[in-house]
Write an enzyme that holds these catalytic residues in place. Sequence first.
Site, mmCIF file in Angstrom:
data_model
loop_
_atom_site.group_PDB
_atom_site.id
_atom_site.type_symbol
_atom_site.label_atom_id
_atom_site.label_comp_id
_atom_site.label_asym_id
_atom_site.label_seq_id
_atom_site.Cartn_x
_atom_site.Cartn_y
_atom_site.Cartn_z
ATOM 1 N N ASN A 186 24.205 39.556 37.372
ATOM 2 C CA ASN A 186 23.003 39.704 38.175
ATOM 3 C C ASN A 186 22.922 41.205 38.803
ATOM 4 O O ASN A 186 21.365 41.404 39.214
ATOM 5 C CB ASN A 186 22.797 38.760 39.565
ATOM 6 C CG ASN A 186 23.013 37.577 38.989
ATOM 7 O OD1 ASN A 186 22.089 37.041 37.867
ATOM 8 N ND2 ASN A 186 23.153 36.175 39.679
ATOM 9 N N SER A 231 15.263 36.611 36.414
ATOM 10 C CA SER A 231 14.822 36.151 37.913
ATOM 11 C C SER A 231 13.250 36.951 38.582
ATOM 12 O O SER A 231 13.037 36.143 39.211
ATOM 13 C CB SER A 231 15.604 34.964 37.928
ATOM 14 O OG SER A 231 16.683 35.648 38.624
ATOM 15 N N LYS A 274 28.696 35.381 39.201
ATOM 16 C CA LYS A 274 28.333 35.561 38.540
ATOM 17 C C LYS A 274 26.873 36.763 38.871
ATOM 18 O O LYS A 274 26.271 37.038 38.105
ATOM 19 C CB LYS A 274 26.849 34.322 39.356
ATOM 20 C CG LYS A 274 26.094 33.835 38.887
ATOM 21 C CD LYS A 274 25.246 32.353 39.091
ATOM 22 C CE LYS A 274 24.255 32.291 38.980
ATOM 23 N NZ LYS A 274 23.161 31.222 39.086
#
Lengths: 325, 325
Positions: free
Chosen positions: A197, A264, A193
């Site tokens: 990110n 985010s 991930k």
Amino acid sequence: MATPDSYKPRIAVVGSGAIGCYYGGKLAASGQDVHFLMRSDLKSVRKHGLRLRSTENPEVFLPRVQAHASTEEIGPVDVVLIAIKTTANDALETLIPPLLHPGTTLVTLQNGLGNEAFLAKRFGSRRVMGALCFVCLNRIEPGVIQHMGLGAISIGEYRGKPKPRTLRLVEALCQAGIDAAAVENLITERWRKLVWNIPFNGLAIAAGELTTDLLMADPGLKKLVRGLMEEVVAIAAARGHEIPASYIDFQIERTLPMGPYRPSSLLDYMAAQPVEVESIWGEPLREARKAKLDAGRLEALYYLLKRLTSDRLAAGQSRKRTRTE
Amino acid sequence: MATPDSYKPRIAVVGSGAIGCYYGGKLAASGQDVHFLMRSDLKSVRKHGLRLRSTENPEVFLPRVQAHASTEEIGPVDVVLIAIKTTANDALETLIPPLLHPGTTLVTLQNGLGNEAFLAKRFGSRRVMGALCFVCLNRIEPGVIQHMGLGAISIGEYRGKPKPRTLRLVEALCQAGIDAAAVENLITERWRKLVWNIPFNGLAIAAGELTTDLLMADPGLKKLVRGLMEEVVAIAAARGHEIPASYIDFQIERTLPMGPYRPSSLLDYMAAQPVEVESIWGEPLREARKAKLDAGRLEALYYLLKRLTSDRLAAGQSRKRTRTE
């Protein structure tokens, strides 16, 4: 709504933001015994309940929620779902102990690296599990969560392969209508991930508040995205987590159709909220140092983000102070 | 004012900003035959002359300046002092030819790396010299340059050791009251200057418009400053320019007493002016690639700066357009 027959653990949700309310709310709606630790939303949720709105599914409305003001009030539980921001991890040292009995499992749903290790160090590694959430959520007002897409969750043990308890939790989530799966190697999944990110969440901030499509359209930044991904894959490999090189191409390809997407961390930054700099960039950099790898792109990005995000947070707080004075 | 007896070259200054006006003006005031190529300041200088103000020395006032609108108007000269911004280097391809006779020397007073190579490729390496200027200047209005400190200039040949022509130019500058010296290896000196400029000029922009004291007070950014300096020293060494490791400590030490200093690139950035990204960061990175060195911090900084500075420039131009429309 299906209710699991045999597995009815007492569950606490610590950190009732969008993630905590979504997964906890779905579990509660399926008949599980879920207790939410709430702060700012407590009064509103006690009065008006919890709503999970979705662009894809019918609304889930929980008129009566077991919402609590402290973990002392909740008391010992079987499973703790931890969903506070990693920037507030220190609070867990006092929040967790009232929830523990000898068999309590701690499941961190948090971002980045180091959260399982943080819990293991303080509460014992045998208790610790982790989950990766692939979901787009937004808390639009107290007690109202907007689901905007996805929803899968991957659950694994901090140490070793899935155990019966892992599979029981996966099963309970599936019964609650969530696309849950057990993962063989949780920490490898975390590194995978991070391959996305680290460059995208980071450069979106450092390159001047850019969406992913603008990052990809800039030849230099696209090169830097790939360079950062290569560093992450190299650090992961040096720490025992093999990720095939083709995964980099996959991650770049899948970004192209996202359009003007704001990661985010960029949303947090723009809202002058804390950004999870340590768990997303700091921990991976410290892993590089343990492996004696020079990850120069990651180091540059980390130190720039550390500064940019703390300056933005301070500016946001001073604006807030001015408004309320 | 002393006038050199024997050496009276015909001199052209191309790029009459602060640097060009300062060194050219001092030479003219000492009796040298200096011709300035001017654009925006031409009318004003023809009418009001050129003023070099200083916090340290008496003002130098040149009521009559040989100011020209084109290099065709100037015609062939013996020495060309090149002081345009490196972001406008392409213009030299048409500006230089009218100034050339077979023995014309081209001296670049510009920042960073690659300017001598640029001139050598187009006009022959035998013509090319370079100079490093250590001076704080500000053009405060057309024809008025404010000197705020320092003033030294180091002059060298692009290829090889100083020649008689190098020493003659040094002597003429000294006679004009300038602290000039010949350097044995010009390109090594350029790398030494980059050891400071690459981290400080770059991070001052990328870390959110910070002065050097704030960069040094931030433990992470201070570490990144050193990491960048180490990369620059390694690239220089790989390209044949040895810089002792102790030079890094020296450069860090000398920054501490500077206080809240804004590097020139930060001033350009804040004024929405072009920043010399290619000559300060791009060329050194390309040298790293030639040497097959991975300079990750430099690469990250370069691509971020490229984006940040071009976005700022575009925003500044659109503001200007709005104002004049």
